[in-house]
Motif scaffolding. Structure first.
Motif, PDB file in Angstrom:
ATOM      1  N   ARG A 580       0.795  -1.233   0.000  1.00  0.00           N
ATOM      2  CA  ARG A 580       0.000   0.000   0.000  1.00  0.00           C
ATOM      3  C   ARG A 580       0.828   1.284   0.000  1.00  0.00           C
ATOM      4  NH1 ARG A 580      -4.041  -0.882   4.854  1.00  0.00           N
ATOM      5  NH2 ARG A 580      -2.111  -1.753   5.725  1.00  0.00           N
ATOM      6  N   PRO A 581       1.973   1.375   0.702  1.00  0.00           N
ATOM      7  CA  PRO A 581       2.728   2.636   0.645  1.00  0.00           C
ATOM      8  C   PRO A 581       3.102   3.054  -0.770  1.00  0.00           C
ATOM      9  CG  PRO A 581       3.524   1.304   2.463  1.00  0.00           C
ATOM     10  CD  PRO A 581       2.551   0.457   1.695  1.00  0.00           C
ATOM     11  N   ARG A 582       3.536   2.100  -1.594  1.00  0.00           N
ATOM     12  CA  ARG A 582       3.881   2.460  -2.973  1.00  0.00           C
ATOM     13  C   ARG A 582       2.651   2.914  -3.748  1.00  0.00           C
ATOM     14  NH1 ARG A 582       8.023   1.250  -6.676  1.00  0.00           N
ATOM     15  NH2 ARG A 582       7.309   1.415  -8.838  1.00  0.00           N
ATOM     16  N   LEU A 583       1.516   2.242  -3.516  1.00  0.00           N
ATOM     17  CA  LEU A 583       0.289   2.643  -4.195  1.00  0.00           C
ATOM     18  C   LEU A 583      -0.137   4.051  -3.774  1.00  0.00           C
ATOM     19  CD1 LEU A 583      -1.752  -0.695  -3.972  1.00  0.00           C
ATOM     20  CD2 LEU A 583      -0.481   0.211  -5.930  1.00  0.00           C
ATOM     21  N   VAL A 584       0.030   4.361  -2.499  1.00  0.00           N
ATOM     22  CA  VAL A 584      -0.319   5.693  -2.011  1.00  0.00           C
ATOM     23  C   VAL A 584       0.580   6.746  -2.667  1.00  0.00           C
ATOM     24  CG1 VAL A 584      -0.322   7.180   0.019  1.00  0.00           C
ATOM     25  CG2 VAL A 584      -1.285   4.884   0.157  1.00  0.00           C
ATOM     26  N   LEU A 585       1.873   6.455  -2.775  1.00  0.00           N
ATOM     27  CA  LEU A 585       2.796   7.395  -3.399  1.00  0.00           C
ATOM     28  C   LEU A 585       2.453   7.609  -4.872  1.00  0.00           C
ATOM     29  CD1 LEU A 585       6.201   6.276  -1.838  1.00  0.00           C
ATOM     30  CD2 LEU A 585       4.983   8.411  -1.415  1.00  0.00           C
ATOM     31  N   GLU A 586       2.184   6.537  -5.588  1.00  0.00           N
ATOM     32  CA  GLU A 586       1.843   6.673  -7.003  1.00  0.00           C
ATOM     33  C   GLU A 586       0.562   7.482  -7.186  1.00  0.00           C
ATOM     34  OE1 GLU A 586       1.653   2.824  -8.699  1.00  0.00           O
ATOM     35  OE2 GLU A 586       3.838   2.561  -8.796  1.00  0.00           O
ATOM     36  N   GLN A 587      -0.405   7.246  -6.328  1.00  0.00           N
ATOM     37  CA  GLN A 587      -1.655   8.004  -6.423  1.00  0.00           C
ATOM     38  C   GLN A 587      -1.414   9.487  -6.129  1.00  0.00           C
ATOM     39  OE1 GLN A 587      -4.603   6.846  -3.560  1.00  0.00           O
ATOM     40  NE2 GLN A 587      -6.283   7.842  -4.648  1.00  0.00           N
ATOM     41  N   PHE A 588      -0.563   9.771  -5.154  1.00  0.00           N
ATOM     42  CA  PHE A 588      -0.255  11.154  -4.790  1.00  0.00           C
ATOM     43  C   PHE A 588       0.408  11.889  -5.955  1.00  0.00           C
ATOM     44  CE2 PHE A 588       3.064  14.013  -3.017  1.00  0.00           C
ATOM     45  CZ  PHE A 588       2.227  15.004  -2.508  1.00  0.00           C
ATOM     46  N   PHE A 589       1.410  11.283  -6.580  1.00  0.00           N
ATOM     47  CA  PHE A 589       2.123  11.967  -7.659  1.00  0.00           C
ATOM     48  C   PHE A 589       1.297  12.012  -8.940  1.00  0.00           C
ATOM     49  CE2 PHE A 589       5.744  11.065  -4.881  1.00  0.00           C
ATOM     50  CZ  PHE A 589       6.381  12.297  -4.917  1.00  0.00           C
ATOM     51  N   ARG A 590       0.440  11.041  -9.172  1.00  0.00           N
ATOM     52  CA  ARG A 590      -0.451  11.137 -10.327  1.00  0.00           C
ATOM     53  C   ARG A 590      -1.422  12.306 -10.169  1.00  0.00           C
ATOM     54  NH1 ARG A 590      -0.621   7.003 -13.988  1.00  0.00           N
ATOM     55  NH2 ARG A 590       0.600   5.142 -13.439  1.00  0.00           N
ATOM     56  N   ARG A 591      -1.875  12.524  -8.952  1.00  0.00           N
ATOM     57  CA  ARG A 591      -2.778  13.654  -8.726  1.00  0.00           C
ATOM     58  C   ARG A 591      -2.044  14.966  -8.954  1.00  0.00           C
ATOM     59  NH1 ARG A 591      -4.601  11.901  -4.413  1.00  0.00           N
ATOM     60  NH2 ARG A 591      -3.336  13.039  -2.884  1.00  0.00           N
ATOM     61  N   LEU A 592      -0.781  15.043  -8.526  1.00  0.00           N
ATOM     62  CA  LEU A 592       0.008  16.250  -8.788  1.00  0.00           C
ATOM     63  C   LEU A 592       0.213  16.465 -10.285  1.00  0.00           C
ATOM     64  CD1 LEU A 592       2.784  16.093  -6.028  1.00  0.00           C
ATOM     65  CD2 LEU A 592       0.775  17.565  -6.082  1.00  0.00           C
ATOM     66  N   TYR A 593       0.422  15.387 -11.017  1.00  0.00           N
ATOM     67  CA  TYR A 593       0.616  15.503 -12.466  1.00  0.00           C
ATOM     68  C   TYR A 593      -0.655  16.025 -13.143  1.00  0.00           C
ATOM     69  CZ  TYR A 593       1.002  14.019 -17.334  1.00  0.00           C
ATOM     70  OH  TYR A 593       0.983  13.985 -18.702  1.00  0.00           O
ATOM     71  N   LEU A 594      -1.804  15.510 -12.728  1.00  0.00           N
ATOM     72  CA  LEU A 594      -3.055  15.948 -13.330  1.00  0.00           C
ATOM     73  C   LEU A 594      -3.378  17.398 -12.992  1.00  0.00           C
ATOM     74  CD1 LEU A 594      -5.262  12.766 -12.719  1.00  0.00           C
ATOM     75  CD2 LEU A 594      -4.178  13.502 -14.855  1.00  0.00           C
TER      76      LEU A 594
END
Length: 652
Positions: A580-594
């Protein structure tokens, strides 16, 4: 708030609920006059934030004093001090009875802290001792027009206050000032004595000195410090005047959409040193923290401003632009209390004011080099940059460039020596990377009814509003600022462009809005050196120089705070094998990208996350991001070919 004329109701700003701001700001400065700690005790959201920052002991003392003020008919501590004598054991018994009575009336629900009661009792006994000496040896003789034995008075006061290191100088100055007056107002002397005792004995409780206070409106500041905007300050100068700059900066912050402001009241007697931490500062020891260190322990702070430190840097006799003498104007007699703008007229003993501190000493020059070079922080300069670089690299400091006198122009100008020194570091950004924590502004502001003031409140408030609405990676350049003040000294377009490029200064100018009206705005959020570290230099040096943008630095600081908060949340709650930590990080940076914070044709080009296990039971993430590249210039080309208009955009 002030009492309405003829009314029996006092207005108090309703306490705000605790909320999290997108970008919190800390502001250090002077607030002369009274401090109404009882109003702070009625702000539960602010007290909760102060406890979370590590200042629970000061909060407990403030609450205890406020509860004693309301116990047994009100003003309990004042009635004790007016009594004939104070016995500590009897005082402790009375305090315990008063608090038990409040608990019976359900006005006090906390368990009694007997250690705190003992500390407050000692302070009350000391306050009573000093107050009795001042009444008998100073106030009485002055009212009876008798000679004051200054030496004997100081000896008694210093003997009682031997535990306070800074007490001797303050007491000597207080006695010398009041004994030199030809006539004495008893009420003014009594209020001055109360302020002195609050500074010496009740610094963090009744005085609210050196304590971070979270505020959510300008009304809260005015309620806590009702005299701050009008009371005279110790340091006076011809150009900066004799009032504090902090009140105006707080007003500007909230007028421009600021969300949450941590105000730290600095004692005026400490001068520039009061804004800087002690050399042996440890952030975990909150009882000894001073000045800048108090802002560093607040984890949510991302921007720092010190308007009154800038005021202390204005030379005391720096003259204003000479006024034009008008013929035919009848002479006008003004009250002695009204200040004028003539050189040296209204300010007594202005020649005795201390000289400003050297700019490089205050900032911390020569600057620190890259962290990879190995820095001995004990050998680093003791200025502002030392603490930001080593303890809170996510914080950015707003600073207005100092002024100097130009004999050629016969007016104040930006200090040429400072501009030359900063330009030298811009030419070699690898040797001055710590300067990326400083966002320099120019010029100062002034207007009708307001003397010289700093623009840091305007910029910090706008940065907070934009961070809440669009994100901390968005620039506030060219956005209208809510202020009726004018830039001083005036900088034309050519000077603005030159300062933007060399050494890299954000200039405030009036811009013509769409409707035709002119509005104050920041020309560009510029840095002296790029926000990226030297190890991140791209091959294209010109492109690297384009990252001399304050919004990029704010974004990197935002990332540090967010990732640190995430790590502290996961460290005790997640197993190292949990995906889950990696999934949380990926979701966080994808939101920043969008949202536009990162650049790239896809999310995979905008960021990269690599997971590793350096040792058993540990997990590490190596994160690489591509911050959005600021667009400084966009060239629009319109061509007409055979009657058909075509447009082309280049340079973006």
């Amino acid at each position: 708030m002030e009492w309405f004329a003829g009314a029996r109701v006092a207005l108090t700003p309703r306490p705000s609920e605790r909320r999290v701001a997108a970008l919190e700001v800390a502001m250090l400065g002077h607030a002369p006059g009274r401090a109404r700690f009882q109003r702070l005790a009625a702000m539960p959201a602010a007290l909760d934030d102060m406890r979370a920052a590590g200042f629970g002991r000061a909060v407990d003392e403030i609450l205890l004093l406020a509860q004693l003020e309301t116990a047994a008919g009100g003003n309990l501590t004042a009635r004790w001090l007016r009594g004939t004598a104070i016995d500590k054991d009897g005082l402790l018994a009375n305090m315990t009875v008063a608090l038990h009575q409040l608990r019976t009336e359900r006005l006090h629900s906390e368990a009694l802290d007997y250690a705190l009661l003992d500390t407050v009792a000692d302070k009350l006994v000391l306050t009573k001792t000093l107050d009795d000496v001042l009444q008998a040896e100073l106030l009485g003789p002055l009212l009876n027009r008798e000679a004051v034995d200054s030496a004997g008075l100081l000896a008694q006061l210093q003997a009682a206050l031997s535990a306070v290191p800074a007490g001797n100088d303050l007491l000597s100055e207080f006695v010398a000032a009041w004994t030199a007056m030809p006539s004495v107002d008893p009420a003014a002397l009594a209020q001055a004595a109360d302020l002195l005792l609050d500074r010496l004995i009740w610094s963090r409780s009744r005085g609210l000195f050196q304590l971070p206070l979270p505020l959510q409106s300008g009304a809260e500041f005015r309620d806590l410090f009702p005299d701050a905007a009008s009371a005279a300050t110790r340091y006076r100068s011809v150009l900066a005047g004799a009032t504090a700059w902090l009140p105006q900066a707080v007003t500007d912050f909230f007028a421009n959409g600021g969300d949450k402001l941590w105000v730290i009241r600095i004692p005026e007697d400490q001068g520039q040193d009061g804004f800087l931490p002690l050399p042996d500062t440890e952030l975990f020891d909150t009882e000894r923290l001073r000045g800048l260190a108090l802002a560093l322990v607040v984890q949510g702070v991302g921007v720092l401003a010190m308007p009154d430190l800038e005021r202390l840097q204005v030379p005391p006799r720096l003259p204003d632009i000479p006024g034009q003498r008008l013929d035919g104007i009848a002479p006008e007699f003004l009250p002695c209390t009204q200040q004028s703008n003539t050189l040296g007229g209204p300010y007594p003993a202005i020649e005795q004011m201390p000289a400003p501190r050297a700019f490089n000493q205050l900032i911390g020059l020569p600057l620190l080099t890259a962290a990879a070079d190995g820095i001995d922080m004990n050998q680093a300069p003791t200025g502002v940059l030392r603490w930001l670089f080593s303890l809170r690299p996510d914080i950015q400091c707003l600073w207005t460039l100092p002024l100097n006198y130009s004999g050629e122009l016969d007016s104040p100008v930006l200090d040429p020596a400072v501009l030359t020194e900063l330009a030298a570091y811009q030419a070699q950004p690898g040797s001055g990377q710590a300067l990326r924590h400083m966002q320099f502004l120019a010029p100062y502001l002034r207007g009708p009814g307001v003397g010289l003031s700093s623009p840091v409140g305007l910029i910090a408030g706008r940065q907070s509003a934009v961070a809440r609405r669009d994100g901390p990676w968005r620039s506030v350049a060219a956005q209208p600022l809510q202020s009726e003040l004018l830039p001083y000294p005036y900088l034309n377009q050519a000077q603005t462009l030159q300062l933007r490029e060399t050494p890299g200064i954000g200039v405030l100018r009036y811009r013509r809005a769409a409707g035709g009206a002119s509005q104050l705005a920041l020309d560009d959020e510029r840095l002296v050196v790029p926000a990226l570290l030297a190890i991140d230099h791209p091959l294209d040096k010109q492109r690297y120089d384009g990252f001399r943008s304050a919004e990029v630095m704010r974004f990197l600081g935002f990332l540090r705070r967010q990732l640190q908060a995430l790590g502290e949340q996961l460290i005790f709650n997640v197993d190292v094998r949990d995906p889950r930590p990696r999934l949380v990080l990926e979701q966080f940076f994808r939101r920043l990208y969008l949202q536009g914070a990162l650049r790239g044709g896809s999310a995979e080009q905008a960021f990269s996350i690599k997971q590793s296990a350096p040792q058993e039971g540990a997990i590490a993430f190596e994160i690489m991001v591509a911050p959005a590249f600021p667009v400084d210039r966009v060239f629009l080309t319109f061509t007409n070919l055979d009657g058909e208009w075509r447009s082309e955009v280049t340079g973006g």
